[in-house]
Design a protein around this motif. Structure first.
Motif, PDB file in Angstrom:
ATOM      1  N   SER A  98      14.360 -13.657   2.633  1.00  0.00           N
ATOM      2  CA  SER A  98      13.339 -14.635   2.259  1.00  0.00           C
ATOM      3  C   SER A  98      12.716 -14.350   0.903  1.00  0.00           C
ATOM      4  O   SER A  98      12.041 -15.210   0.330  1.00  0.00           O
ATOM      5  N   ILE A  99      12.935 -13.140   0.358  1.00  0.00           N
ATOM      6  CA  ILE A  99      12.329 -12.811  -0.935  1.00  0.00           C
ATOM      7  C   ILE A  99      13.348 -12.576  -2.037  1.00  0.00           C
ATOM      8  O   ILE A  99      13.002 -12.643  -3.214  1.00  0.00           O
ATOM      9  N   VAL A 100      14.606 -12.322  -1.667  1.00  0.00           N
ATOM     10  CA  VAL A 100      15.564 -11.860  -2.664  1.00  0.00           C
ATOM     11  C   VAL A 100      15.824 -12.890  -3.757  1.00  0.00           C
ATOM     12  O   VAL A 100      16.117 -12.527  -4.906  1.00  0.00           O
ATOM     13  N   ASN A 101      15.694 -14.156  -3.465  1.00  0.00           N
ATOM     14  CA  ASN A 101      15.935 -15.188  -4.483  1.00  0.00           C
ATOM     15  C   ASN A 101      14.646 -15.776  -5.053  1.00  0.00           C
ATOM     16  O   ASN A 101      14.692 -16.719  -5.841  1.00  0.00           O
ATOM     17  N   GLN A 102      13.516 -15.217  -4.661  1.00  0.00           N
ATOM     18  CA  GLN A 102      12.237 -15.753  -5.106  1.00  0.00           C
ATOM     19  C   GLN A 102      11.624 -14.979  -6.266  1.00  0.00           C
ATOM     20  O   GLN A 102      10.883 -15.539  -7.067  1.00  0.00           O
ATOM     21  N   VAL A 103      11.886 -13.694  -6.340  1.00  0.00           N
ATOM     22  CA  VAL A 103      11.284 -12.860  -7.373  1.00  0.00           C
ATOM     23  C   VAL A 103      12.284 -11.809  -7.810  1.00  0.00           C
ATOM     24  O   VAL A 103      13.065 -11.299  -6.995  1.00  0.00           O
ATOM     25  N   SER A 104      12.288 -11.484  -9.091  1.00  0.00           N
ATOM     26  CA  SER A 104      13.248 -10.517  -9.630  1.00  0.00           C
ATOM     27  C   SER A 104      12.805  -9.082  -9.388  1.00  0.00           C
ATOM     28  O   SER A 104      13.613  -8.225  -9.032  1.00  0.00           O
ATOM     29  N   TYR A 105      11.522  -8.830  -9.579  1.00  0.00           N
ATOM     30  CA  TYR A 105      11.023  -7.462  -9.411  1.00  0.00           C
ATOM     31  C   TYR A 105       9.558  -7.492  -9.005  1.00  0.00           C
ATOM     32  O   TYR A 105       8.871  -8.507  -9.136  1.00  0.00           O
ATOM     33  N   LEU A 106       9.095  -6.354  -8.496  1.00  0.00           N
ATOM     34  CA  LEU A 106       7.714  -6.211  -8.040  1.00  0.00           C
ATOM     35  C   LEU A 106       7.103  -4.971  -8.678  1.00  0.00           C
ATOM     36  O   LEU A 106       7.785  -3.943  -8.821  1.00  0.00           O
ATOM     37  N   PRO A 107       5.820  -5.017  -9.048  1.00  0.00           N
ATOM     38  CA  PRO A 107       5.165  -3.819  -9.571  1.00  0.00           C
ATOM     39  C   PRO A 107       4.869  -2.843  -8.438  1.00  0.00           C
ATOM     40  O   PRO A 107       4.734  -3.233  -7.275  1.00  0.00           O
ATOM     41  N   THR A 108       4.756  -1.572  -8.765  1.00  0.00           N
ATOM     42  CA  THR A 108       4.438  -0.556  -7.773  1.00  0.00           C
ATOM     43  C   THR A 108       3.642   0.558  -8.444  1.00  0.00           C
ATOM     44  O   THR A 108       3.774   0.781  -9.651  1.00  0.00           O
ATOM     45  N   ASP A 109       2.833   1.251  -7.671  1.00  0.00           N
ATOM     46  CA  ASP A 109       2.058   2.371  -8.215  1.00  0.00           C
ATOM     47  C   ASP A 109       2.858   3.658  -8.247  1.00  0.00           C
ATOM     48  O   ASP A 109       2.572   4.557  -9.049  1.00  0.00           O
ATOM     49  N   LEU A 110       3.837   3.773  -7.367  1.00  0.00           N
ATOM     50  CA  LEU A 110       4.650   4.982  -7.258  1.00  0.00           C
ATOM     51  C   LEU A 110       6.085   4.589  -6.955  1.00  0.00           C
ATOM     52  O   LEU A 110       6.350   3.518  -6.415  1.00  0.00           O
ATOM     53  N   GLY A 130       7.980  -1.231  -2.916  1.00  0.00           N
ATOM     54  CA  GLY A 130       6.803  -0.952  -3.715  1.00  0.00           C
ATOM     55  C   GLY A 130       5.618  -0.582  -2.853  1.00  0.00           C
ATOM     56  O   GLY A 130       5.585  -0.869  -1.652  1.00  0.00           O
ATOM     57  N   ILE A 131       4.645   0.083  -3.486  1.00  0.00           N
ATOM     58  CA  ILE A 131       3.486   0.579  -2.745  1.00  0.00           C
ATOM     59  C   ILE A 131       2.275   0.618  -3.659  1.00  0.00           C
ATOM     60  O   ILE A 131       2.398   0.813  -4.875  1.00  0.00           O
ATOM     61  N   SER A 132       1.110   0.392  -3.078  1.00  0.00           N
ATOM     62  CA  SER A 132      -0.138   0.579  -3.827  1.00  0.00           C
ATOM     63  C   SER A 132      -0.775   1.883  -3.357  1.00  0.00           C
ATOM     64  O   SER A 132      -0.704   2.236  -2.177  1.00  0.00           O
ATOM     65  N   TRP A 133      -1.387   2.595  -4.311  1.00  0.00           N
ATOM     66  CA  TRP A 133      -1.960   3.912  -4.006  1.00  0.00           C
ATOM     67  C   TRP A 133      -3.377   3.977  -4.541  1.00  0.00           C
ATOM     68  O   TRP A 133      -3.626   3.676  -5.708  1.00  0.00           O
ATOM     69  N   ASN A 134      -4.311   4.363  -3.684  1.00  0.00           N
ATOM     70  CA  ASN A 134      -5.701   4.535  -4.074  1.00  0.00           C
ATOM     71  C   ASN A 134      -5.935   6.007  -4.376  1.00  0.00           C
ATOM     72  O   ASN A 134      -5.890   6.849  -3.479  1.00  0.00           O
ATOM     73  N   SER A 135      -6.172   6.336  -5.642  1.00  0.00           N
ATOM     74  CA  SER A 135      -6.303   7.729  -6.073  1.00  0.00           C
ATOM     75  C   SER A 135      -7.634   8.347  -5.680  1.00  0.00           C
ATOM     76  O   SER A 135      -7.857   9.532  -5.922  1.00  0.00           O
TER      77      SER A 135
END
Length: 296
Positions: A155-167, A133-138
């Motif tokens: 270290s993250i695969v069992n902690q969160v199912s998905y992540l938000p992303t801008d693109l 995932g990535i954040s983008w400043n328009s």
């Protein structure tokens, strides 16, 4: 049904490895569509002989990523018989685990309407995250990787199912058929090779589709620097200058100008900031090469 669209141009061994990993999936409701746009290494012959179930389409080397992918998506739209069908864009330098499609579908079903991208790690270092995932400043033309990129994948695969992303990139993104019907195909006129995938995801976001990255749906990448993850890697000035005009380069100024015009609310300022960031990044790479980090 998931239609997996894979544009290929040479790299026959990568393509073979990618398809083999897909055929090991636990779910069987998918069809692989390969678009060979000008390979001269026997890629098409290999697919015909070894993978008769794969739909093989042909094109020439003028298509680049966007044109070839659009041919595959168009075929998927023709073959689709249900509004719930999906398209998965995938590059041929990626290898996936047997539960890959399951993990993408799990996030999709929980969050639809959405597009679901894949977490990418390096093939030779499965703990090192390349994309999550990535954040983008328009306004300021700033791309910033998700902070989890600095952590080990385990270290993250069992902690969160998905992540938000801008693109989202085209390197393992699950897209509902409805999105193509609403948005259209990838913009090959403005973005023939780079940026078409990110541009399409942004267009979908404007239509109300959420953009997410599945943490458990992981692709292992043979290629280290692509698209928004491009690094200068100690290029000479002559090499760097060529990247500003090459269709093969994420630095291409024409492409970046068109991106600014299409996607930024203040395109000319955005483009100026983008150019300054490109030259600033190259300057820092020169200092890193000559002095290490001691100049900071």
């Amino acid at each position: 049904m998931i239609f997996i669209v894979i544009p290929v141009f040479n790299r026959k061994e990568y393509t073979r490895e990618c398809i083999y990993s897909l055929l090991k999936q636990r779910t069987t409701a998918f069809k692989i569509i390969v678009v060979d746009h000008g390979s001269v290494d026997g890629t098409s012959e290999m697919i015909i002989n070894e993978f008769p179930s794969v739909v093989l389409l042909s094109g020439d080397n003028s298509l680049w990523w966007t044109g070839a992918t659009n041919i595959g998506v168009t075929e998927a739209l023709k073959l689709s018989t249900s509004g719930s069908d999906l398209v998965l864009t995938l590059n041929n330098d990626l290898v996936v685990n047997p539960d890959y499609l399951e993990q993408l579908l799990l996030v999709y079903e929980q969050n639809k309407p959405c597009l679901v991208g894949s977490t990418s790690v390096y093939f030779d270092d499965n703990e090192r995250i390349q994309f999550a995932g990535i954040s983008w400043n328009s306004y300021l033309a700033k791309f910033k990787s998700n902070p989890v990129n600095n952590r080990q994948y385990s270290s993250i695969v069992n902690q969160v199912s998905y992540l938000p992303t801008d693109l989202l990139t085209g390197r393992g993104t699950l897209i509902p058929i409805s999105a193509f019907k609403e948005v259209g195909l990838y913009d090959e006129e403005k973005f023939p090779h780079y940026a078409a995938d990110e541009d399409f995801s942004l267009s979908c976001k404007r239509k109300g589709y959420k953009l997410l990255v599945s943490v458990s749906a992981c692709v292992k990448s043979h290629v280290r620097d692509t698209g928004i993850n491009f690094k200068h890697n100690k290029l000479s000035f002559r090499q760097f200058f060529k990247t500003l005009y090459s269709i093969k380069s994420a630095n291409n100024l024409s492409i970046r100008y068109k991106w600014a015009k299409k996607n930024s609310p203040i395109p000319y300022f955005y483009f100026l900031m983008d150019v300054l960031r490109i030259f600033g990044s190259y300057s820092r790479s020169l200092l890193d090469s000559r002095f290490g980090k001691s100049y900071n």
